[in-house]
Scaffold this active site. Structure first.
Site, short mmCIF file in Angstrom:
data_model
loop_
_atom_site.label_atom_id
_atom_site.label_comp_id
_atom_site.label_asym_id
_atom_site.label_seq_id
_atom_site.Cartn_x
_atom_site.Cartn_y
_atom_site.Cartn_z
N GLY C 72 4.19 1.88 5.05
CA GLY C 72 3.53 1.47 3.82
C GLY C 72 2.08 1.04 4.06
CB SER C 73 0.46 -1.08 6.61
OG SER C 73 1.24 -2.22 6.38
CG ASN C 152 4.50 -8.99 -0.71
OD1 ASN C 152 3.53 -8.93 -1.46
ND2 ASN C 152 4.43 -9.44 0.53
CD GLN C 180 8.42 -6.09 -1.67
OE1 GLN C 180 9.55 -6.30 -2.09
NE2 GLN C 180 8.10 -6.22 -0.40
CG HIS C 202 10.66 -0.94 6.03
ND1 HIS C 202 10.73 -2.31 6.08
CD2 HIS C 202 9.35 -0.65 5.83
CE1 HIS C 202 9.52 -2.82 5.93
NE2 HIS C 202 8.66 -1.83 5.78
CB THR C 238 4.61 15.62 16.05
OG1 THR C 238 3.81 16.39 16.95
CG2 THR C 238 6.00 16.22 15.96
CB CYS C 327 4.68 -24.28 9.03
SG CYS C 327 3.87 -25.72 8.34
C1 LIG Z 1 3.61 -4.96 -1.38
C2 LIG Z 1 3.62 -4.46 0.03
N1 LIG Z 1 2.68 -3.59 0.43
C3 LIG Z 1 2.65 -3.11 1.67
C4 LIG Z 1 3.59 -3.45 2.61
C5 LIG Z 1 3.46 -2.89 3.97
O1 LIG Z 1 4.50 -2.04 4.33
P1 LIG Z 1 4.84 -1.78 5.85
O2 LIG Z 1 5.02 -3.13 6.47
O3 LIG Z 1 6.04 -0.96 5.84
O4 LIG Z 1 3.66 -1.11 6.48
C6 LIG Z 1 4.61 -4.37 2.24
C7 LIG Z 1 5.68 -4.78 3.15
O5 LIG Z 1 5.51 -5.37 4.17
C8 LIG Z 1 4.61 -4.88 0.93
O6 LIG Z 1 5.53 -5.74 0.53
C1 LIG Z 2 -2.52 16.42 24.20
C2 LIG Z 2 -1.95 15.95 22.91
N1 LIG Z 2 -2.56 14.97 22.22
C3 LIG Z 2 -2.10 14.50 21.06
C4 LIG Z 2 -0.95 15.01 20.50
C5 LIG Z 2 -0.52 14.48 19.17
O1 LIG Z 2 0.68 13.76 19.24
P1 LIG Z 2 1.57 13.61 17.92
O2 LIG Z 2 1.77 14.97 17.40
O3 LIG Z 2 2.80 12.95 18.39
O4 LIG Z 2 0.80 12.77 16.96
C6 LIG Z 2 -0.27 16.03 21.17
C7 LIG Z 2 0.99 16.64 20.67
O5 LIG Z 2 1.12 17.19 19.63
C8 LIG Z 2 -0.77 16.53 22.40
O6 LIG Z 2 -0.17 17.50 23.06
S1 FES Z 3 3.06 -25.86 11.82
FE1 FES Z 3 2.95 -26.84 9.94
S2 FES Z 3 4.05 -28.68 10.32
FE2 FES Z 3 4.21 -27.62 12.17
#
Ligand SMILES: Cc1ncc(COP(=O)(O)O)c(C=O)c1O
Ligand SMILES: Cc1ncc(COP(=O)(O)O)c(C=O)c1O
Ligand code: FES
Ligand code: FES
EC number: 2.8.1.7
Lengths: 389, 137, 389
Positions: C72-73, C152, C180, C202, C238, C327
């Site tokens: 998501g991020s 969230n 969310q 997730h 990939t 905290c």
């Molecule tokens: C509103 C919202 N945006 C973005 C994210 C980021 O998703 P992720 O942690 O799967 O990258 C989350 C969850 O952590 C979320 O609740």
């Molecule tokens: C030399 C090399 N660099 C980078 C990548 C990219 O990796 P990925 O496809 O897992 O992002 C590959 C494989 O595809 C690779 O063979």
């Molecule tokens: S970190 Fe906030 S009271 Fe301990």
């Protein structure tokens, strides 16, 4: 078909059963978010920590130097854009090579549009960088050199230590894409002058969609993915716990295999394949370096025929291979790597890559050596250029 | 994240509460920051004979409160003043780095309570039930 | 402890067993790289295509409008940076809200450093964006508005249709982070004025490490991850085949649940929880909107006590919860969301979020309603501010 022989391990590898077993619990029941404080979260956090240790150990890094990413390409992008944006006030010149993976080259191309200056070093006919050429290319405003550890298409291993030493002596950061090398040849970052290094789990019997960037202590990069601050703020997003656990396990198994002589085993089978092909098929050349090459990697160009047709014929025989021909990519150009090592277009079109794996057997190689000549022959019989009887 | 000792004291803190006729009261921290610790001391012949705490804060803040009260109970004022936040953290088997300030609060809480006692004694018996001055609740 | 009750589904969800079953083959034996032409590759390609259809269907998009990402991020970053870099010659003004996820806010902060101009809209006490304020903030150089579908931390659902219509009428692109919301409330992008929308597997019983960005046909974005050109060139690397397959299956199951009245079921349990807490515990406030809120989301602030200690006490009782207190985050500030809705720091410190899931039962809620008052009471008994009997 009498056999299934997967010889495309450079493209991806099957996930090891022990890796699958390690991952399983983290889909459920141990599905917690590592950032949660409750029991579910703590269990996930421990698992991620363990995996970080395992990946660090594979390359002799400190765990804090490992940043998990969503794959090898992401790690390449993070390394290069990360350094570029962190250092842009110091300089905007980046050096790379002509045969890098697109994850490096296209990133550099994009940076070029954003005001960076990119030098693309040529390579020799074996795909080797010449250290003296690199040294000449370094300028006062050079901030980064990105040269891969080993090439995916032709298997050549670069002189990383020499390259790194040159970078060090000029105070330039050095990134190396080790996606093809990591887990397959020994790498010890404490004894190598490398500042950033890319790895991908799925090239070493781990899952797809998880990679790692080694970032040497003290090296500053700007994150590619901003957000919740995971991975020391360098890769935000809920951690891919199962994937990371799988990567950790895959790294541990790779280290174990390497210690047990995997390289020698693969090298023997690779050489059997290379020698068999060169001996039994006419008009074929080996691409890449004969000796400085990945132990599992064999790649050729067959004259007068075209790669896609070869690999589909092989596929019909149960053999999984790949090609850098223009036709496989759907583009008009054959692979930039094959052109950069000086192959004429018509030769590059006939490229075929056969990359072995940990489970490849002598029988597999025999099967290929029995069938490949027939495939080549029958395609050549159809070719206007093919030599006939 | 937390040691077993921290969790144990967080779940079952010792010396919770207030002493109505306390000889010294120390309040440190700030509710805006999310942590406030209030320490009550009963002192006889320069020795801490009873100590209680009230804490608004995280698990570490509660556990350190409990730990520091146990550590100073029975000690002379001089001895109690020597208890540092490091001692408290060590007695807890360590604290996560971002929680070390909670142990600082414990050290400061005891010091503030002793200072309050000493100040009151200096002013003789003028303010016998002055503990209400800090209570915001 | 007598029961395990996971009430942190906003953080992450357990992977559904049917999702795990769907993913399994794609670790092995169907581990191929979807970009390979051989049998292994074709099988993987088919699986990715199917998953793209499933995710597209969940939100009534065209499959080509779905770009799979590493979470998501990443999708948030791709949307915002992608539009920013694509449109930067047209304008550099971006509008977002004060209660977005950090994946949006920190991305905007980074863009601000890179020469973009960010307007952060305030929200009302319920976390609602006021459409008229948005409209006033739009300028001729505004290129993007990014407002989440639902928050969230406090569960509030934003007036997306109104926001989108305002953007449309000003010719400004509209991105919505629906991490969310997606899979939990009905979303139909053909009938919503949204140009880009973020989802994460997730949060809907799929795997971590895979997300998706909906990009309406015709909307141009610059990729965040350059490379081999996967995902229409918008997300190289990939493909995480197993993860994508899992996302597809999770989306299909979510659509099925929604059709079967999941929202009504969850809303009833949520309201039982909210009403029970408000009735049985003094000095507590509900955060977020009472009605316009996610059906599985309950969030509170308990006065006089602190969130982390609450959630660790609940954890000891087998209840998984979360908090936006300072905290828990290790920072000095409580969650920016709680401050933005106007809560004083000392109140925000007492935040507790309980987010239900598809398997949450009446008994689970009863268990929480039985134990939470005791936890609150015992912590208040320790607090210098706690009211004592
Ligand atoms: C509103 C919202 N945006 C973005 C994210 C980021 O998703 P992720 O942690 O799967 O990258 C989350 C969850 O952590 C979320 O609740
Ligand atoms: C030399 C090399 N660099 C980078 C990548 C990219 O990796 P990925 O496809 O897992 O992002 C590959 C494989 O595809 C690779 O063979
Ligand atoms: S970190 Fe906030 S009271 Fe301990
Ligand atoms: S011959 Fe058909 S694509 Fe090359």
């Amino acid at each position: 078909m009498s056999r299934f022989v997967y010889l495309d391990h450079s493209a991806t590898t099957p996930v090891d059963q022990r890796v699958i077993d390690a991952m399983m619990p983290f889909f459920a029941p141990d599905f917690g978010n590592p950032n949660s404080l409750h029991a579910w979260g703590r269990k996930a956090r421990q698992a991620v920590d363990k995996a970080r240790n395992q990946v660090a150990q594979l390359i002799n890094a400190y765990p804090a130097e490992i940043i998990f990413t969503g794959g090898g390409s992401e790690a390449d992008n993070l390394a290069i854009k990360g350094v570029a944006f962190a250092k842009k006030d110091k300089g905007r010149h980046i050096i790379t090579s002509a045969i890098e993976h697109h994850a490096v080259l296209d990133t550099c191309n994009w940076l070029a549009k954003e005001g960076f200056d990119i030098t693309v070093l040529p390579v020799d006919e074996y795909g080797m960088i010449r250290p003296d050429e690199l040294e000449r290319a370094i300028r006062p405003d050079t901030i980064l050199v990105s040269i891969h550890f080993a090439n995916n298409e032709i298997g050549t291993i670069e002189p990383i230590e020499k390259i790194g030493n040159i970078c060090r002596s000029h105070g330039v950061l050095f990134h190396s894409d080790a996606v093809q090398a990591a887990g397959h040849i020994p790498i010890d970052v404490k004894n190598l002058p490398v500042d950033l290094m890319t790895m991908a789990a799925h090239k070493m019997y781990g899952p797809k969609g998880v990679g790692a960037l080694y970032i040497k202590k003290g090296v500053k990069v700007i994150p590619l993915i901003h957000g919740g601050g995971q991975e020391r703020g360098l890769r935000s997003g809920t951690e891919n716990t199962a994937g990371i656990v799988g990567f950790g396990e895959a790294a541990a198994l790779a280290a174990e295999r390497l210690a047990k002589g995997e390289m020698e085993k693969e090298t023997r089978l690779r050489d059997k394949l290379i020698d068999g092909v060169l001996k039994n098929i006419p008009d074929v050349i080996l691409t890449g370096h004969r000796l400085e090459r990945l132990p599992f990697h064999a790649s050729f160009c067959f004259r007068y025929i075209e790669g896609e047709s070869m690999l589909l014929r092989l596929d019909a025989l149960g053999i999984g291979a790949s090609s850098g021909s223009a036709c496989t990519s759907g583009s008009l150009e054959p692979s930039h790597v094959l052109l950069a090592i000086g192959l004429p277009h018509e030769v590059a079109h006939g490229s075929l890559r056969l990359t072995l794996g940990k489970d490849t057997s002598d029988e597999d190689i025999d099967y290929v050596l029995e069938n490949l000549p027939k495939v080549v022959e029958s395609l050549r019989a159809m070719s206007p250029y093919g030599k006939r009887g | 994240m937390y040691t077993e000792k921290v969790m144990e004291l967080f779940m079952n803190p010792k010396n919770v509460g207030r002493i109505e006729d306390a000889d010294g009261i120390g309040e440190v921290g700030n509710p805006v920051c999310g942590d406030v610790m209030k320490i009550y001391l009963k002192i006889k012949d320069d020795r801490i004979v009873d100590v209680k705490f009230e804490t608004f804060g995280c698990a570490a803040a509660i556990a350190t409160s409990s730990m520091v009260t146990e550590m100073v109970k029975g000690k002379t004022l001089d001895e109690a003043l020597k208890v540092t936040n490091k001692d408290v953290a060590e007695a807890l088997g360590g604290l996560p780095p971002q929680k070390l300030h909670c142990s600082l609060l414990a050290e400061e809480g005891i010091k503030a309570a002793i200072e309050d006692y000493l100040a009151k004694r200096g002013n003789d018996n003028k303010k016998e039930s002055g503990e209400k001055q800090c209570a915001k609740a």
